[in-house]
Motif scaffolding. Structure first.
Motif, short mmCIF file in Angstrom:
data_model
loop_
_atom_site.label_atom_id
_atom_site.label_comp_id
_atom_site.label_asym_id
_atom_site.label_seq_id
_atom_site.Cartn_x
_atom_site.Cartn_y
_atom_site.Cartn_z
N ASP A 129 -35.13 -3.87 27.74
CA ASP A 129 -34.35 -5.10 27.73
C ASP A 129 -35.31 -6.29 27.85
OD1 ASP A 129 -32.74 -7.30 28.29
OD2 ASP A 129 -31.49 -6.22 29.73
N PRO A 130 -35.30 -7.22 26.89
CA PRO A 130 -36.20 -8.38 26.94
C PRO A 130 -36.04 -9.21 28.22
CG PRO A 130 -35.14 -8.26 24.81
CD PRO A 130 -34.48 -7.22 25.69
N ASN A 131 -34.87 -9.14 28.85
CA ASN A 131 -34.66 -9.89 30.09
C ASN A 131 -35.51 -9.37 31.24
OD1 ASN A 131 -32.75 -11.70 29.01
ND2 ASN A 131 -31.18 -10.13 29.17
N GLU A 132 -36.08 -8.16 31.09
CA GLU A 132 -36.94 -7.61 32.13
C GLU A 132 -38.33 -8.25 32.11
OE1 GLU A 132 -36.90 -3.32 32.21
OE2 GLU A 132 -34.74 -3.28 31.87
N CYS A 133 -38.67 -8.94 31.03
CA CYS A 133 -39.94 -9.69 30.96
C CYS A 133 -39.63 -11.11 31.41
CB CYS A 133 -40.50 -9.68 29.53
SG CYS A 133 -41.02 -8.06 28.98
N ASP A 134 -39.49 -11.28 32.72
CA ASP A 134 -38.97 -12.52 33.27
C ASP A 134 -40.00 -13.39 34.00
OD1 ASP A 134 -39.31 -10.78 35.36
OD2 ASP A 134 -37.27 -10.96 36.13
N HIS A 135 -41.27 -13.06 33.87
CA HIS A 135 -42.31 -13.87 34.50
C HIS A 135 -42.81 -14.89 33.49
CE1 HIS A 135 -43.29 -11.16 38.07
NE2 HIS A 135 -42.22 -10.64 37.49
N LYS A 136 -42.86 -16.15 33.88
CA LYS A 136 -43.31 -17.21 32.99
C LYS A 136 -44.83 -17.37 33.10
CE LYS A 136 -39.26 -18.14 31.54
NZ LYS A 136 -38.90 -17.73 30.20
N CYS A 137 -45.45 -17.76 31.99
CA CYS A 137 -46.90 -17.99 31.97
C CYS A 137 -47.23 -19.27 32.73
CB CYS A 137 -47.40 -18.10 30.53
SG CYS A 137 -47.16 -16.61 29.55
N PRO A 138 -48.24 -19.23 33.60
CA PRO A 138 -48.57 -20.41 34.39
C PRO A 138 -49.05 -21.59 33.55
CG PRO A 138 -50.08 -18.61 34.86
CD PRO A 138 -49.03 -18.08 33.94
N GLY A 139 -49.69 -21.35 32.41
CA GLY A 139 -50.18 -22.44 31.57
C GLY A 139 -49.14 -22.97 30.60
N ASP A 140 -48.07 -22.20 30.36
CA ASP A 140 -47.02 -22.60 29.43
C ASP A 140 -45.74 -21.87 29.82
OD1 ASP A 140 -45.29 -23.16 27.37
OD2 ASP A 140 -46.67 -22.59 25.78
#
Length: 66
Positions: free
Chosen positions: A30-41
């Motif tokens: 599930d793409p929603n499991e990749c829920d960490h945002k990149c610190p630079g963007d």
């Protein structure tokens, strides 16, 4: 992802962990499991817990985006 220059794929897991490789073994999640945002963007996802966002790298070393 500059560290992955020379590889075909680059991936980010758990915000800060970078992985590189030339083969892709897909296991759909599930793409929603990749829920960490990149610190630079923060408009980009940088994986999650046990989840890697994978990007393909072109011949000039640039990352293909979605």
């Amino acid at each position: 992802m500059a560290a992955c220059h020379g590889y075909r794929y680059a991936g980010m897991e758990f915000t800060y962990e970078c992985f590189c490789g030339n083969e892709l073994h897909e296991i759909p999640v599930d793409p929603n499991e990749c829920d960490h945002k990149c610190p630079g963007d923060e408009s980009q996802d940088c994986g999650g817990a046990w989840r890697i966002n994978i990007r393909e790298i072109n011949s000039t070393g640039n990352i293909y985006t979605d």
